[in-house]
Design a protein around this motif. Structure first.
Motif, short mmCIF file in Angstrom:
data_model
loop_
_atom_site.label_atom_id
_atom_site.label_comp_id
_atom_site.label_asym_id
_atom_site.label_seq_id
_atom_site.Cartn_x
_atom_site.Cartn_y
_atom_site.Cartn_z
N ASN A 2 -5.82 -9.81 -4.99
CA ASN A 2 -5.35 -8.98 -4.25
C ASN A 2 -6.55 -8.31 -3.50
O ASN A 2 -7.17 -7.34 -4.17
N SER A 3 -6.49 -8.33 -2.01
CA SER A 3 -7.47 -8.03 -1.38
C SER A 3 -7.29 -6.50 -1.28
O SER A 3 -8.29 -5.66 -0.56
N GLY A 4 -5.97 -5.83 -1.38
CA GLY A 4 -6.00 -4.51 -1.07
C GLY A 4 -5.49 -4.35 0.22
O GLY A 4 -5.27 -2.94 0.68
N ALA A 5 -5.25 -5.29 1.07
CA ALA A 5 -4.86 -5.21 2.49
C ALA A 5 -3.47 -4.88 2.55
O ALA A 5 -2.97 -4.53 3.79
N GLY A 6 -2.56 -5.05 1.57
CA GLY A 6 -1.15 -4.92 1.75
C GLY A 6 -0.78 -3.34 1.90
O GLY A 6 -1.61 -2.58 1.45
N PRO A 7 0.53 -3.10 1.76
CA PRO A 7 0.99 -1.73 1.80
C PRO A 7 1.13 -1.13 0.48
O PRO A 7 0.98 0.18 0.27
N PHE A 8 0.99 -1.87 -0.66
CA PHE A 8 0.67 -1.33 -1.82
C PHE A 8 -0.14 -2.46 -2.74
O PHE A 8 -0.01 -3.62 -2.45
N VAL A 36 -4.55 -25.89 -6.04
CA VAL A 36 -4.16 -25.67 -4.74
C VAL A 36 -4.33 -24.11 -4.50
O VAL A 36 -3.52 -23.42 -5.07
N LYS A 37 -5.11 -23.73 -3.74
CA LYS A 37 -5.34 -22.19 -3.34
C LYS A 37 -4.87 -21.93 -2.04
O LYS A 37 -5.20 -22.59 -1.01
N ILE A 38 -4.02 -20.75 -1.81
CA ILE A 38 -3.42 -20.37 -0.65
C ILE A 38 -4.08 -19.00 -0.24
O ILE A 38 -3.86 -18.09 -1.41
N VAL A 39 -4.76 -18.90 1.00
CA VAL A 39 -5.37 -17.71 1.19
C VAL A 39 -4.63 -16.98 2.34
O VAL A 39 -4.57 -17.73 3.52
N GLY A 40 -4.15 -15.89 2.23
CA GLY A 40 -3.52 -15.19 3.35
C GLY A 40 -4.50 -14.78 4.61
O GLY A 40 -5.60 -14.39 4.37
N LEU A 41 -4.12 -14.89 5.51
CA LEU A 41 -4.78 -14.84 7.03
C LEU A 41 -4.54 -13.41 7.85
O LEU A 41 -5.02 -13.13 8.55
N ASP A 42 -3.39 -12.87 7.33
CA ASP A 42 -2.89 -11.68 8.56
C ASP A 42 -2.03 -10.79 7.63
O ASP A 42 -1.70 -10.99 6.46
N ASN A 43 -1.48 -9.92 8.25
CA ASN A 43 -0.41 -8.96 7.70
C ASN A 43 0.68 -8.82 8.41
O ASN A 43 1.31 -7.65 8.52
#
Length: 210
Positions: A38-44, A152-159
């Motif tokens: 968890n990168s901490g970039a989300g709302p919680f 398989v790794k999936i990495v989020g790129l945006d919010n």
């Protein structure tokens, strides 16, 4: 020494699950979560996601990405810099005829995610970028891949989106791209290797934060 003991226990637990996996897991779909960050970039703090249509964003288990589609769709959201790594306890993935790996995302808000594959859950190779509101197909031949994929790794790129980030529904492999069942000894080394790398990464992150 305590870390080594914990890793050994984790490996033993996973191996017990591997032995039972063929009777329980859905063939052709990722069926185990190997890692989540968890990168901490989300709302919680994550993991979060929800159901579509339904409620989101809400806390969810990372296991919602496993074992194929559901209705309504359960999903895990990956905001910028967050990732989930999945594996296949009852099969491996190989380069078959045409496309091999399929990543499903729900919703239409322009979300994207980078996809990586690995032979050992330690060293990853970039496969491509998955799009939103669709099932994105990837051909291992496009990167000259040989051998088996075990992670398989999936990495989020945006919010983007109401549940910020790339909303992972499921990860699928077609029958022509399914390889042999991993040997138990290979799984033990895979888990132990992941544990050591994860511990090293956590130490580095802690040092940077300090």
């Amino acid at each position: 020494m305590k870390m080594q003991i914990r890793l050994a226990l984790a490996a033993a637990t996973m191996l017990a699950g591997v032995a039972a996996a063929p009777a329980q897991a859905a063939i052709g779909y990722a069926d185990t979560v190997l890692d989540y960050f968890n990168s901490g970039a989300g709302p919680f703090p994550g993991p979060y996601g929800g159901t579509f249509p339904g409620s989101f964003p809400v806390p969810v288990s990372t296991s919602v990405v496993l074992n194929g589609p559901t209705s309504p769709a359960d999903f895990l959201s990956l905001p910028r810099g967050s990732f989930v790594t999945v594996g296949f306890t009852d099969e491996t993935v190989i380069d078959g005829a045409g496309n091999d790996i399929f990543i499903s995302e729900v919703g239409a808000s322009g979300e994207r995610a980078d996809i990586f594959v690995s032979r050992n859950n330690i060293n990853f190779v970039f496969l491509g970028t998955a799009a939103d509101d669709s099932v994105t197909a990837f051909d291992l031949a496009s990167i000259g891949w040989t051998g088996a994929v075990v992670a398989v790794k999936i990495v989020g790129l945006d919010n983007f989106g109401g549940s910020p980030g790339f909303d992972v529904d499921f990860i699928q492999v077609l029958p022509g791209s399914i390889g042999e069942v991993p040997e138990p000894a290979s799984w033990a080394m895979l888990i132990a290797g992941f544990g050591l790398v994860g511990a090293s990464q956590r130490r580095r992150r802690t040092s940077v934060a300090a």
